[in-house]
Design a protein around this motif. Structure first.
Motif, PDB file in Angstrom:
ATOM      1  N   PHE A 170     -21.722 -84.046 -27.793  1.00 13.26           N
ATOM      2  CA  PHE A 170     -22.472 -84.918 -26.894  1.00 13.26           C
ATOM      3  C   PHE A 170     -23.289 -85.926 -27.693  1.00 13.26           C
ATOM      4  CE2 PHE A 170     -26.402 -85.942 -24.625  1.00 13.26           C
ATOM      5  CZ  PHE A 170     -25.888 -86.487 -23.449  1.00 13.26           C
ATOM      6  N   THR A 171     -23.914 -85.452 -28.774  1.00 12.16           N
ATOM      7  CA  THR A 171     -24.720 -86.348 -29.603  1.00 12.16           C
ATOM      8  C   THR A 171     -23.861 -87.414 -30.249  1.00 12.16           C
ATOM      9  OG1 THR A 171     -26.201 -84.499 -30.071  1.00 12.16           O
ATOM     10  CG2 THR A 171     -26.372 -86.421 -31.506  1.00 12.16           C
ATOM     11  N   PRO A 211     -27.098 -89.746 -36.135  1.00 17.19           N
ATOM     12  CA  PRO A 211     -27.310 -90.815 -35.162  1.00 17.19           C
ATOM     13  C   PRO A 211     -28.479 -91.698 -35.566  1.00 17.19           C
ATOM     14  CG  PRO A 211     -28.125 -88.726 -34.313  1.00 17.19           C
ATOM     15  CD  PRO A 211     -27.451 -88.427 -35.614  1.00 17.19           C
ATOM     16  N   GLY A 212     -28.266 -93.020 -35.584  1.00 23.34           N
ATOM     17  CA  GLY A 212     -29.325 -93.950 -35.923  1.00 23.34           C
ATOM     18  C   GLY A 212     -29.880 -93.702 -37.303  1.00 23.34           C
ATOM     19  N   ASN A 213     -31.223 -93.736 -37.402  1.00 27.06           N
ATOM     20  CA  ASN A 213     -31.895 -93.482 -38.671  1.00 27.06           C
ATOM     21  C   ASN A 213     -32.417 -92.054 -38.750  1.00 27.06           C
ATOM     22  OD1 ASN A 213     -31.581 -96.157 -39.691  1.00 27.06           O
ATOM     23  ND2 ASN A 213     -33.233 -96.831 -38.331  1.00 27.06           N
ATOM     24  N   SER A 214     -31.805 -91.177 -38.006  1.00 24.74           N
ATOM     25  CA  SER A 214     -32.254 -89.793 -37.954  1.00 24.74           C
ATOM     26  C   SER A 214     -32.125 -89.113 -39.304  1.00 24.74           C
ATOM     27  CB  SER A 214     -31.438 -89.025 -36.911  1.00 24.74           C
ATOM     28  OG  SER A 214     -31.732 -87.652 -36.964  1.00 24.74           O
ATOM     29  N   TYR A 256     -25.315 -94.880 -30.563  1.00 30.20           N
ATOM     30  CA  TYR A 256     -24.834 -96.248 -30.734  1.00 30.20           C
ATOM     31  C   TYR A 256     -24.981 -96.718 -32.173  1.00 30.20           C
ATOM     32  CZ  TYR A 256     -24.681 -96.307 -25.681  1.00 30.20           C
ATOM     33  OH  TYR A 256     -24.391 -96.020 -24.362  1.00 30.20           O
ATOM     34  N   ALA A 257     -25.990 -96.232 -32.869  1.00 33.22           N
ATOM     35  CA  ALA A 257     -26.142 -96.539 -34.287  1.00 33.22           C
ATOM     36  C   ALA A 257     -25.964 -95.238 -35.040  1.00 33.22           C
ATOM     37  CB  ALA A 257     -27.524 -97.131 -34.556  1.00 33.22           C
ATOM     38  N   GLN A 258     -25.335 -95.321 -36.200  1.00 35.25           N
ATOM     39  CA  GLN A 258     -25.030 -94.076 -36.883  1.00 35.25           C
ATOM     40  C   GLN A 258     -24.860 -94.289 -38.375  1.00 35.25           C
ATOM     41  OE1 GLN A 258     -20.787 -92.896 -35.915  1.00 35.25           O
ATOM     42  NE2 GLN A 258     -21.165 -94.401 -34.312  1.00 35.25           N
ATOM     43  N   THR A 259     -25.075 -93.216 -39.110  1.00 35.12           N
ATOM     44  CA  THR A 259     -24.811 -93.183 -40.540  1.00 35.12           C
ATOM     45  C   THR A 259     -23.760 -92.119 -40.791  1.00 35.12           C
ATOM     46  OG1 THR A 259     -27.088 -93.821 -41.069  1.00 35.12           O
ATOM     47  CG2 THR A 259     -25.786 -92.817 -42.832  1.00 35.12           C
ATOM     48  N   LYS A 262     -24.152 -75.534 -55.194  1.00 32.14           N
ATOM     49  CA  LYS A 262     -23.180 -76.586 -54.895  1.00 32.14           C
ATOM     50  C   LYS A 262     -23.721 -77.941 -55.324  1.00 32.14           C
ATOM     51  CE  LYS A 262     -22.669 -78.972 -51.177  1.00 32.14           C
ATOM     52  NZ  LYS A 262     -22.511 -79.438 -49.778  1.00 32.14           N
ATOM     53  N   MET A 263     -22.905 -78.721 -56.001  1.00 25.37           N
ATOM     54  CA  MET A 263     -23.237 -80.099 -56.359  1.00 25.37           C
ATOM     55  C   MET A 263     -22.304 -81.029 -55.597  1.00 25.37           C
ATOM     56  SD  MET A 263     -23.910 -79.821 -60.474  1.00 25.37           S
ATOM     57  CE  MET A 263     -22.360 -78.959 -60.753  1.00 25.37           C
ATOM     58  N   GLY A 264     -22.877 -82.057 -54.968  1.00 21.40           N
ATOM     59  CA  GLY A 264     -22.073 -82.960 -54.164  1.00 21.40           C
ATOM     60  C   GLY A 264     -22.394 -84.416 -54.420  1.00 21.40           C
ATOM     61  N   LEU A 265     -21.410 -85.263 -54.217  1.00 18.56           N
ATOM     62  CA  LEU A 265     -21.574 -86.707 -54.342  1.00 18.56           C
ATOM     63  C   LEU A 265     -21.046 -87.342 -53.062  1.00 18.56           C
ATOM     64  CD1 LEU A 265     -22.555 -88.716 -56.556  1.00 18.56           C
ATOM     65  CD2 LEU A 265     -20.143 -89.049 -57.142  1.00 18.56           C
ATOM     66  N   ASN A 266     -21.915 -88.113 -52.377  1.00 18.73           N
ATOM     67  CA  ASN A 266     -21.580 -88.677 -51.068  1.00 18.73           C
ATOM     68  C   ASN A 266     -21.654 -90.196 -51.082  1.00 18.73           C
ATOM     69  OD1 ASN A 266     -21.374 -86.090 -49.771  1.00 18.73           O
ATOM     70  ND2 ASN A 266     -23.608 -85.998 -49.769  1.00 18.73           N
ATOM     71  N   TYR A 267     -20.820 -90.809 -50.227  1.00 14.54           N
ATOM     72  CA  TYR A 267     -20.841 -92.261 -50.042  1.00 14.54           C
ATOM     73  C   TYR A 267     -21.221 -92.553 -48.598  1.00 14.54           C
ATOM     74  CZ  TYR A 267     -19.434 -97.148 -50.049  1.00 14.54           C
ATOM     75  OH  TYR A 267     -19.435 -98.518 -49.959  1.00 14.54           O
ATOM     76  N   LYS A 268     -22.252 -93.376 -48.393  1.00 13.92           N
ATOM     77  CA  LYS A 268     -22.772 -93.674 -47.059  1.00 13.92           C
ATOM     78  C   LYS A 268     -22.083 -94.889 -46.449  1.00 13.92           C
ATOM     79  CE  LYS A 268     -27.499 -92.093 -48.058  1.00 13.92           C
ATOM     80  NZ  LYS A 268     -28.937 -92.517 -48.064  1.00 13.92           N
ATOM     81  N   ILE A 269     -21.842 -94.801 -45.143  1.00 10.95           N
ATOM     82  CA  ILE A 269     -21.340 -95.938 -44.377  1.00 10.95           C
ATOM     83  C   ILE A 269     -22.245 -96.112 -43.155  1.00 10.95           C
ATOM     84  CG2 ILE A 269     -19.425 -96.845 -43.000  1.00 10.95           C
ATOM     85  CD1 ILE A 269     -17.529 -95.261 -44.757  1.00 10.95           C
ATOM     86  N   LEU A 270     -22.831 -97.288 -43.000  1.00  7.79           N
ATOM     87  CA  LEU A 270     -23.710 -97.572 -41.865  1.00  7.79           C
ATOM     88  C   LEU A 270     -22.906 -98.294 -40.778  1.00  7.79           C
ATOM     89  CD1 LEU A 270     -26.849 -98.815 -43.824  1.00  7.79           C
ATOM     90  CD2 LEU A 270     -26.326 -96.504 -43.055  1.00  7.79           C
TER      91      LEU A 270
END
Length: 209
Positions: free
Chosen positions: A16-17, A70-73, A22-25, A199-207
């Motif tokens: 549902f969330t 969601p958004g800037n959460s 409407y805005a998301q990361t 755990k070691m992780g490397l993430n790439y953000k998409i806005l």
């Protein structure tokens, strides 16, 4: 079954969330985890499993991460696809695992992170268990479990994030069952696994607007 109702409600809230935002990361990433694992009778689980306990069997995780906020959460819903191995010198269990959970990050460029997740596992292969008749006869290919994590994240740039976390996982359903021998009214004994790893992780953000 209470557990199935909780998982259904949790999944419904997540979906549902996702649908109403409407805005998301979004974040896509890779991770590697190293630690230890214990296979114990159901009910003998420990609150903490040391990732460097020499007496335990080894644990390895290699995986792909997906996170959504969601958004800037600061609340991230997470999933992914993981390969897990529980192994010692003479035996090994290989799993494919799919988690579904939530992480909460406190901070900006540097974040304190804590979270929890449920997961489904499928036993891909096993070696060294041919002399364990109970395992061969009663092993469960599919299992479910849950876990928690605690650690930190660091933004290396606007798009790239690095994180290090301690993870603690519990099997909720049995790996295999040992049936009683004799006629002394013994009860069957279910065995489950529990992991403690870093755990070691490397993430790439998409806005996304």
């Amino acid at each position: 079954m209470k557990l199935s109702r909780y998982i259904f409600a949790y999944t419904a809230v997540l979906l549902f969330t996702v649908q109403t935002s409407y805005a998301q990361t979004k974040m896509y990433g890779i991770n590697v985890g190293l630690g230890t694992t214990e296979i114990v009778p159901e009910g003998d689980e420990s609150a903490f499993v040391s990732p460097i306990e020499a007496e335990n069997e080894d644990f390895l995780q290699i995986g792909l991460d997906y996170q959504y906020a969601p958004g800037n959460s600061s609340i991230f819903f997470k999933s992914g696809l993981m390969y897990n191995a529980r192994a010692s010198e003479d035996r090994a269990l290989d799993y494919l695992r799919v988690p579904l959970g939530i992480d909460i990050g406190i901070g900006n460029a540097f974040q304190f992170i804590f979270g929890a997740s449920a997961f489904a596992s499928y036993l891909l292969a096993h070696t060294g268990y041919d002399d364990n008749a109970a395992f061969i006869d009663t092993k469960q290919r599919f299992q479910i479990g849950w876990g928690g994590n605690l650690g930190f994240g660091l933004d290396l740039s606007e798009r790239v994030n690095f994180n290090v976390m301690y993870h603690r996982n519990f099997d909720l359903t049995e790996m295999y069952t040992v049936e009683p021998v004799g006629k002394n009214n013994e009860l069957s004994e279910n065995f489950t696994g529990q992991d403690g790893f870093v755990k070691m992780g490397l993430n790439y953000k998409i806005l996304v607007p």
